[in-house]
Design a protein around this motif. Sequence first.
Motif, PDB file in Angstrom:
ATOM      1  N   ARG A  35      42.473 -14.518 -42.557  1.00  0.00           N
ATOM      2  CA  ARG A  35      41.491 -14.436 -43.638  1.00  0.00           C
ATOM      3  C   ARG A  35      40.118 -14.897 -43.147  1.00  0.00           C
ATOM      4  NH1 ARG A  35      44.061 -16.816 -47.817  1.00  0.00           N
ATOM      5  NH2 ARG A  35      43.453 -18.872 -47.104  1.00  0.00           N
ATOM      6  N   SER A  36      40.060 -16.019 -42.455  1.00  0.00           N
ATOM      7  CA  SER A  36      38.786 -16.522 -41.942  1.00  0.00           C
ATOM      8  C   SER A  36      38.193 -15.597 -40.881  1.00  0.00           C
ATOM      9  CB  SER A  36      38.958 -17.921 -41.354  1.00  0.00           C
ATOM     10  OG  SER A  36      39.317 -18.832 -42.361  1.00  0.00           O
ATOM     11  N   LEU A  37      39.041 -15.090 -40.005  1.00  0.00           N
ATOM     12  CA  LEU A  37      38.567 -14.209 -38.934  1.00  0.00           C
ATOM     13  C   LEU A  37      38.071 -12.859 -39.460  1.00  0.00           C
ATOM     14  CD1 LEU A  37      41.270 -14.971 -36.237  1.00  0.00           C
ATOM     15  CD2 LEU A  37      38.846 -15.631 -36.176  1.00  0.00           C
ATOM     16  N   ALA A  38      38.519 -12.475 -40.653  1.00  0.00           N
ATOM     17  CA  ALA A  38      38.091 -11.209 -41.252  1.00  0.00           C
ATOM     18  C   ALA A  38      37.001 -11.411 -42.306  1.00  0.00           C
ATOM     19  CB  ALA A  38      39.287 -10.500 -41.878  1.00  0.00           C
ATOM     20  N   ALA A  39      36.533 -12.639 -42.471  1.00  0.00           N
ATOM     21  CA  ALA A  39      35.579 -12.952 -43.545  1.00  0.00           C
ATOM     22  C   ALA A  39      34.287 -12.157 -43.443  1.00  0.00           C
ATOM     23  CB  ALA A  39      35.289 -14.454 -43.570  1.00  0.00           C
ATOM     24  N   ASP A  40      33.853 -11.817 -42.230  1.00  0.00           N
ATOM     25  CA  ASP A  40      32.595 -11.094 -42.066  1.00  0.00           C
ATOM     26  C   ASP A  40      32.766  -9.575 -42.074  1.00  0.00           C
ATOM     27  OD1 ASP A  40      31.143 -13.452 -41.972  1.00  0.00           O
ATOM     28  OD2 ASP A  40      31.323 -13.611 -39.790  1.00  0.00           O
ATOM     29  N   VAL A  41      33.981  -9.103 -42.213  1.00  0.00           N
ATOM     30  CA  VAL A  41      34.227  -7.667 -42.283  1.00  0.00           C
ATOM     31  C   VAL A  41      33.968  -7.216 -43.717  1.00  0.00           C
ATOM     32  CG1 VAL A  41      35.931  -5.824 -42.004  1.00  0.00           C
ATOM     33  CG2 VAL A  41      35.953  -7.792 -40.451  1.00  0.00           C
ATOM     34  N   THR A  42      33.124  -6.225 -43.874  1.00  0.00           N
ATOM     35  CA  THR A  42      32.868  -5.712 -45.213  1.00  0.00           C
ATOM     36  C   THR A  42      33.887  -4.624 -45.540  1.00  0.00           C
ATOM     37  OG1 THR A  42      31.274  -4.074 -44.420  1.00  0.00           O
ATOM     38  CG2 THR A  42      30.389  -6.210 -45.083  1.00  0.00           C
ATOM     39  N   CYS A  43      34.128  -4.433 -46.804  1.00  0.00           N
ATOM     40  CA  CYS A  43      35.058  -3.405 -47.263  1.00  0.00           C
ATOM     41  C   CYS A  43      34.305  -2.496 -48.220  1.00  0.00           C
ATOM     42  CB  CYS A  43      36.264  -4.041 -47.949  1.00  0.00           C
ATOM     43  SG  CYS A  43      37.525  -2.839 -48.407  1.00  0.00           S
ATOM     44  N   GLN A  82      26.101  -9.343 -32.422  1.00  0.00           N
ATOM     45  CA  GLN A  82      24.829  -9.409 -31.729  1.00  0.00           C
ATOM     46  C   GLN A  82      23.709  -9.034 -32.687  1.00  0.00           C
ATOM     47  OE1 GLN A  82      24.559  -8.363 -27.841  1.00  0.00           O
ATOM     48  NE2 GLN A  82      26.600  -9.047 -27.362  1.00  0.00           N
ATOM     49  N   THR A  83      22.504  -9.443 -32.365  1.00  0.00           N
ATOM     50  CA  THR A  83      21.345  -9.116 -33.190  1.00  0.00           C
ATOM     51  C   THR A  83      21.235  -7.604 -33.329  1.00  0.00           C
ATOM     52  OG1 THR A  83      20.239 -11.076 -32.356  1.00  0.00           O
ATOM     53  CG2 THR A  83      18.866  -9.416 -33.416  1.00  0.00           C
ATOM     54  N   GLY A  84      21.016  -7.147 -34.542  1.00  0.00           N
ATOM     55  CA  GLY A  84      20.854  -5.733 -34.806  1.00  0.00           C
ATOM     56  C   GLY A  84      22.149  -4.961 -34.957  1.00  0.00           C
ATOM     57  N   GLN A  85      23.269  -5.605 -34.750  1.00  0.00           N
ATOM     58  CA  GLN A  85      24.567  -4.940 -34.872  1.00  0.00           C
ATOM     59  C   GLN A  85      24.959  -4.867 -36.340  1.00  0.00           C
ATOM     60  OE1 GLN A  85      27.687  -6.433 -32.260  1.00  0.00           O
ATOM     61  NE2 GLN A  85      29.153  -6.260 -33.938  1.00  0.00           N
ATOM     62  N   LEU A  86      25.356  -3.693 -36.782  1.00  0.00           N
ATOM     63  CA  LEU A  86      25.842  -3.553 -38.155  1.00  0.00           C
ATOM     64  C   LEU A  86      27.154  -4.309 -38.298  1.00  0.00           C
ATOM     65  CD1 LEU A  86      25.144   0.239 -38.730  1.00  0.00           C
ATOM     66  CD2 LEU A  86      23.845  -1.699 -39.635  1.00  0.00           C
TER      67      LEU A  86
END
Length: 142
Positions: A35-43, A82-86
């Motif tokens: 859950r924590s490792l996927a927290a920054d993944v948008t759905c 990285q900076t600028g990475q979606l």
Amino acid sequence: MAVSGTDWGARFAPTLEDIEALATAALEALPEPFRSLAADVTCSVAEFAEDDVLEGFGMESPFELMGLFTGIGMTEDGAMPQTGQLPNTVFLYRRAILDYWAENDDNTLGEVVTHVLVHELGHHFGFSDEDMEAIEAAEADD
């Protein structure tokens, strides 16, 4: 006349928001540390995949693709974007999911959404489709 006592005339197909709510519940139910490792993944939920996505996979029908992971998996780029990475994104395709669900009555809609979401999150964690198929086959044997 109602079939089996159900007023089908008052029922509607699950909406994009309904599928999103099921996906949110599935994300919240992930065990730690996933859950924590996927927290920054948008759905994101859409009706169908875009034509160029389908063409990229050699698919003729939009009903063939229920979900898609886009981005750079953790094993390819590490956990820090990285900076600028979606942001890494999981796309769920409502109409393909509903079609699968309607044809496979051994799973609830929530189970189908969870399965597709977890499969796509597997790509975020660096698993290939073949890796995940092997894991699913091993689980089915248990």
